[in-house]
Motif scaffolding. Sequence first.
Motif, PDB file in Angstrom:
ATOM      1  N   ARG A 282       0.368   1.306  -6.773  1.00 57.76           N
ATOM      2  CA  ARG A 282       1.545   0.455  -6.974  1.00 57.76           C
ATOM      3  C   ARG A 282       1.438  -0.821  -6.133  1.00 57.76           C
ATOM      4  O   ARG A 282       1.727  -1.926  -6.633  1.00 57.76           O
ATOM      5  N   ALA A 283       1.028  -0.695  -4.898  1.00 56.43           N
ATOM      6  CA  ALA A 283       0.901  -1.875  -4.034  1.00 56.43           C
ATOM      7  C   ALA A 283      -0.132  -2.848  -4.591  1.00 56.43           C
ATOM      8  O   ALA A 283       0.079  -4.066  -4.602  1.00 56.43           O
ATOM      9  N   ARG A 284      -1.259  -2.334  -5.079  1.00 55.75           N
ATOM     10  CA  ARG A 284      -2.295  -3.196  -5.641  1.00 55.75           C
ATOM     11  C   ARG A 284      -1.766  -3.951  -6.863  1.00 55.75           C
ATOM     12  O   ARG A 284      -2.027  -5.152  -7.020  1.00 55.75           O
ATOM     13  N   GLN A 285      -1.044  -3.256  -7.714  1.00 55.71           N
ATOM     14  CA  GLN A 285      -0.498  -3.908  -8.900  1.00 55.71           C
ATOM     15  C   GLN A 285       0.475  -5.020  -8.513  1.00 55.71           C
ATOM     16  O   GLN A 285       0.438  -6.126  -9.085  1.00 55.71           O
ATOM     17  N   ARG A 311      -2.001  -0.545   7.232  1.00 51.38           N
ATOM     18  CA  ARG A 311      -2.808   0.567   7.744  1.00 51.38           C
ATOM     19  C   ARG A 311      -3.379   1.400   6.592  1.00 51.38           C
ATOM     20  O   ARG A 311      -4.563   1.753   6.584  1.00 51.38           O
ATOM     21  N   HIS A 312      -2.533   1.720   5.608  1.00 53.93           N
ATOM     22  CA  HIS A 312      -2.990   2.546   4.487  1.00 53.93           C
ATOM     23  C   HIS A 312      -4.018   1.812   3.616  1.00 53.93           C
ATOM     24  O   HIS A 312      -4.984   2.428   3.140  1.00 53.93           O
ATOM     25  N   MET A 313      -3.835   0.507   3.415  1.00 54.46           N
ATOM     26  CA  MET A 313      -4.806  -0.231   2.611  1.00 54.46           C
ATOM     27  C   MET A 313      -6.139  -0.380   3.343  1.00 54.46           C
ATOM     28  O   MET A 313      -7.209  -0.331   2.724  1.00 54.46           O
ATOM     29  N   GLN A 314      -6.068  -0.517   4.648  1.00 48.96           N
ATOM     30  CA  GLN A 314      -7.302  -0.577   5.423  1.00 48.96           C
ATOM     31  C   GLN A 314      -8.064   0.737   5.308  1.00 48.96           C
ATOM     32  O   GLN A 314      -9.287   0.759   5.149  1.00 48.96           O
TER      33      GLN A 314
END
Length: 336
Positions: A282-285, A311-314
């Motif tokens: 969802r964040a990427r979209q 933090r989660h994307m890293q």
Amino acid sequence: MDVFTESGRHRVAVLVRHGLLPMELGLVHQLFGAAAGADGTPLYQVVTCALGPGEVRTTADFSVYVAYGPDALAEADTVLVPAAHGAEGDEDGQVGEGRLPGPLADALARVRPGTRIASVCTGAFVLAAAGLLDGRRATTHWKSAERFRRVYPAVRLDPDVLYTDEGEVLTSAGEAAGIDLCLHMIRRDHGAAVANAVARATVVPPHRDGGQAQYIPRPVPEPRRSSTGAARAWALENLDRPVTLEELAARESTSVRSFTRRFREETGVTAGQWLAQQRIVRARQLLEETDLSVDRIAVEAGFGTAVSLRRHMQQALGVTPTAYRATFRGPAAGPS
């Protein structure tokens, strides 16, 4: 001879052998061939090559003519190796018993260092025989998992997933999982918007996590009660708020313990892992398709704060939200 004629495009070479499954060749050309930029310009050039130019037998009642030999591998940015059934007496010939035939070894030696290489189905046997999977996580078709594990013990085989991504080396399970793998690579190269457009054009699901379980036959004593689909659908509609195991289990009218077991059986991951994956999706979209600030996207995706999202994307992708947006969309709004 220059095999790839279109400069600037990502070059994909598909290495086929006798016993080719036609679908595995077709899906690569269909999916990568459909990927286009905002102006409609194709993003990939795909060519098929064999150990030598000429006719290649398939598992169907027709053969395919391949114009190119292994020289194409030396020019490729990505190499895909489909399965080959019936070669030299078994479904992957000598490579099914840990040996890499000389012509195949010579062909793979032409692949440049740093080239991405991927397999579809039991094509993973070729990558393993070449030593490319030693110490890495990989998958293959579940029917061949026991033999794969016996022949290639140095590979960390995970037969319960659709595909694996180890950076430069990727593997997928059965034929349909090859679709998921190709879409994953397109998404990794060009973002969710391009991959979703390819999926829509091909009329396939735009995203199935690599961690989703293969469809392996298992005893299902309560088939009408085993699904966790309703809970997952509800969770996707509520990613912007905390979602507990108790709430998910209640959606299926079952206990937390039973729900947890069923969820793992159906998806290959825990509910918490699945939720984290979906929030990243969802964040990427949102990063690619909207002008929302990173703070707002963190809330919409259920991470709460930009610090948590970062933090989660890293951890998942190795990049910050701002760096991801800059790569796939252009300059980002808001702090990273």
